[in-house]
Design a protein around this motif. Structure first.
Motif, PDB file in Angstrom:
ATOM      1  N   PRO A   1       4.709   1.473  -3.788  1.00 37.02           N
ATOM      2  CA  PRO A   1       3.965   2.727  -3.966  1.00 37.02           C
ATOM      3  C   PRO A   1       3.670   3.067  -5.420  1.00 37.02           C
ATOM      4  O   PRO A   1       2.675   3.746  -5.709  1.00 37.02           O
TER       5      PRO A   1
ATOM      6  N   VAL B   1       1.298  -0.764  -7.080  1.00 35.30           N
ATOM      7  CA  VAL B   1       0.055  -1.320  -6.543  1.00 35.30           C
ATOM      8  C   VAL B   1      -0.934  -0.218  -6.175  1.00 35.30           C
ATOM      9  O   VAL B   1      -2.117  -0.293  -6.514  1.00 35.30           O
ATOM     10  N   VAL B   2      -0.458   0.818  -5.511  1.00 37.26           N
ATOM     11  CA  VAL B   2      -1.360   1.885  -5.060  1.00 37.26           C
ATOM     12  C   VAL B   2      -2.020   2.633  -6.227  1.00 37.26           C
ATOM     13  O   VAL B   2      -3.250   2.787  -6.249  1.00 37.26           O
ATOM     14  N   PRO B   3      -1.252   3.112  -7.238  1.00 36.80           N
ATOM     15  CA  PRO B   3      -1.891   3.891  -8.305  1.00 36.80           C
ATOM     16  C   PRO B   3      -2.974   3.139  -9.082  1.00 36.80           C
ATOM     17  O   PRO B   3      -4.081   3.686  -9.275  1.00 36.80           O
TER      18      PRO B   3
ATOM     19  N   ALA C   1      -4.841   0.649  -8.165  1.00 34.12           N
ATOM     20  CA  ALA C   1      -6.007   0.418  -7.302  1.00 34.12           C
ATOM     21  C   ALA C   1      -6.850   1.684  -7.205  1.00 34.12           C
ATOM     22  O   ALA C   1      -8.095   1.634  -7.246  1.00 34.12           O
ATOM     23  N   LEU C   2      -6.190   2.836  -7.102  1.00 34.59           N
ATOM     24  CA  LEU C   2      -6.919   4.105  -7.083  1.00 34.59           C
ATOM     25  C   LEU C   2      -7.607   4.365  -8.411  1.00 34.59           C
ATOM     26  O   LEU C   2      -8.723   4.903  -8.456  1.00 34.59           O
TER      27      LEU C   2
ATOM     28  N   ALA D   1      -6.237  -4.422  -6.119  1.00 34.20           N
ATOM     29  CA  ALA D   1      -5.057  -4.515  -5.261  1.00 34.20           C
ATOM     30  C   ALA D   1      -4.431  -5.904  -5.339  1.00 34.20           C
ATOM     31  O   ALA D   1      -3.203  -6.054  -5.403  1.00 34.20           O
TER      32      ALA D   1
ATOM     33  N   GLN E   1      10.097   6.677  -4.265  1.00 38.00           N
ATOM     34  CA  GLN E   1       8.835   6.244  -3.681  1.00 38.00           C
ATOM     35  C   GLN E   1       7.815   7.386  -3.650  1.00 38.00           C
ATOM     36  O   GLN E   1       6.624   7.166  -3.880  1.00 38.00           O
TER      37      GLN E   1
ATOM     38  N   LEU F   1       4.031   7.775  -5.340  1.00 42.87           N
ATOM     39  CA  LEU F   1       2.846   8.292  -4.671  1.00 42.87           C
ATOM     40  C   LEU F   1       2.247   9.471  -5.442  1.00 42.87           C
ATOM     41  O   LEU F   1       1.021   9.658  -5.446  1.00 42.87           O
TER      42      LEU F   1
ATOM     43  N   GLY G   1       0.229   7.951  -8.042  1.00 40.50           N
ATOM     44  CA  GLY G   1      -1.006   7.481  -7.436  1.00 40.50           C
ATOM     45  C   GLY G   1      -1.979   8.611  -7.151  1.00 40.50           C
ATOM     46  O   GLY G   1      -3.191   8.477  -7.365  1.00 40.50           O
TER      47      GLY G   1
ATOM     48  N   GLY H   1      -5.635   9.043  -8.465  1.00 45.42           N
ATOM     49  CA  GLY H   1      -6.654   9.184  -7.437  1.00 45.42           C
ATOM     50  C   GLY H   1      -7.538  10.402  -7.642  1.00 45.42           C
ATOM     51  O   GLY H   1      -8.674  10.435  -7.153  1.00 45.42           O
TER      52      GLY H   1
END
Length: 319
Positions: free
Chosen positions: A51, A54-56, A58-59, A83, A302, A306, A309, A313
């Motif tokens: 979390p 990789v997620v942040p 990519a956003l 990603a 976690q 987020l 992210g 985002g």
């Protein structure tokens, strides 16, 4: 007798097809089993940090696409590439870290692949060294080679060369470089870093990194076992929890002043982003003080990833 060669030939072909199919099935089954095992190993290896790692970015790549008004198909391609790149970014980090941390993980994270018996520390090292050139190639192909090489140097220094007794000195700057490698490379997948890209990368990267020491609160028992010196072990977990909560509580104000308000987005979008990020950060801050056990601290970390992210985002609607 004339039909005998034909009969023998037919029988031979029948046996050949029969055993060939069985052999083919065995090979196919073995390949499927290997793939499923690697998926299981990778999921357990990377689950804790996915979390946040990789997620942040990519956003943030998506936010850069919005900023530069790329087409829908180009945006999808860039985000997918991001990603993949940051999957490799995290894979080499976790494989090298866990290849060195078996004793720690037996206590702190027994579900990880090595303590769970899915692979060995030697197997993790092989995966690490196999993935390193692939990550380098990805960096070259995506125009982010400088950041990939810098991150690889950080990993080698932190996981292969550093002394566990001085982990509390080495880790914070290493993670700061790592998070800048994330955000800078994520933006550079779309276009060269400009003032907007650098402002978002540095503000979010520094802001969330100075709270990252909470990660070590989860691992105190295992760190103590292997002689690793971290801040929670040196000064206690309460000062670290309080620091984490204070930083995350104040961070939404800094984000609003430095990023959200100057973005030029309409008032409604700015207000919604501010409220969402504030709610997420304050929730994580409260959890760190009120929910204090291994399982809760893992979930809190976690959620922190987020929240990071979600902040990046916000660029999707503000930039």
């Amino acid at each position: 007798m004339r039909n005998q060669p034909h009969a023998l030939g037919h029988r031979a072909r029948w046996f050949g097809e029969l055993y060939g199919n069985r052999y083919g099935r065995r090979r196919g089954n073995a390949l499927i089993a290997w793939v499923l095992l690697e998926v299981r190993i990778t999921t357990r290896m990377m689950g804790d940090n996915f979390p946040a790692a990789v997620v942040p970015p990519a956003l943030f790549t998506g936010a850069a696409c919005v900023h530069y008004q790329t087409s829908g198909s180009t945006t999808l391609l860039r985000v997918a590439t991001s990603a993949l790149l940051f999957f490799a970014f995290l894979y080499v980090f976790d494989a090298s870290n866990q290849a060195r941390g078996l004793e720690e993980d037996r206590i702190n994270k027994p579900y990880r692949p090595a303590p769970a018996g899915l692979t060995t520390t030697q197997g993790l090292r092989r995966r690490f060294w196999s993935a390193m050139p692939l990550y380098t190639l990805l960096g070259w192909a995506t125009g982010t080679l400088l950041w990939a090489l810098l991150w690889q140097a950080v990993i080698v220094g932190l996981h292969l060369l550093s002394d566990p007794r001085f982990y509390f000195v080495v880790k914070p700057p290493a993670m700061q470089i790592g998070i800048i490698c994330q955000t800078a490379a994520a933006w550079q997948l779309v276009a060269p870093l400009d003032r907007t890209g650098w402002t978002w990368a540095l503000t979010t990267g520094i802001g969330y990194n100075i709270a990252m020491i909470f990660e070590d609160v989860r691992d105190m028992d295992g760190d103590r076992r292997i002689g690793r010196r971290t801040l929670p072990l040196l000064i206690g977990h309460w000062p670290v929890r309080i620091w984490f909560a204070v930083v995350l509580s104040g961070l939404p104000f800094a984000l609003y002043i430095l990023l959200f308000a100057p973005s030029g987005a309409d008032v409604t979008a700015t207000a919604v982003c501010t409220l969402v990020v504030t709610a997420m950060n304050w929730t994580v801050a409260a959890r760190s003080l009120l929910r204090r056990n291994k399982r809760a601290d893992r979930a809190t970390y976690q959620l922190y990833g987020l929240a990071f992210g979600a902040t990046l985002g916000c660029g999707l609607v503000l930039l």
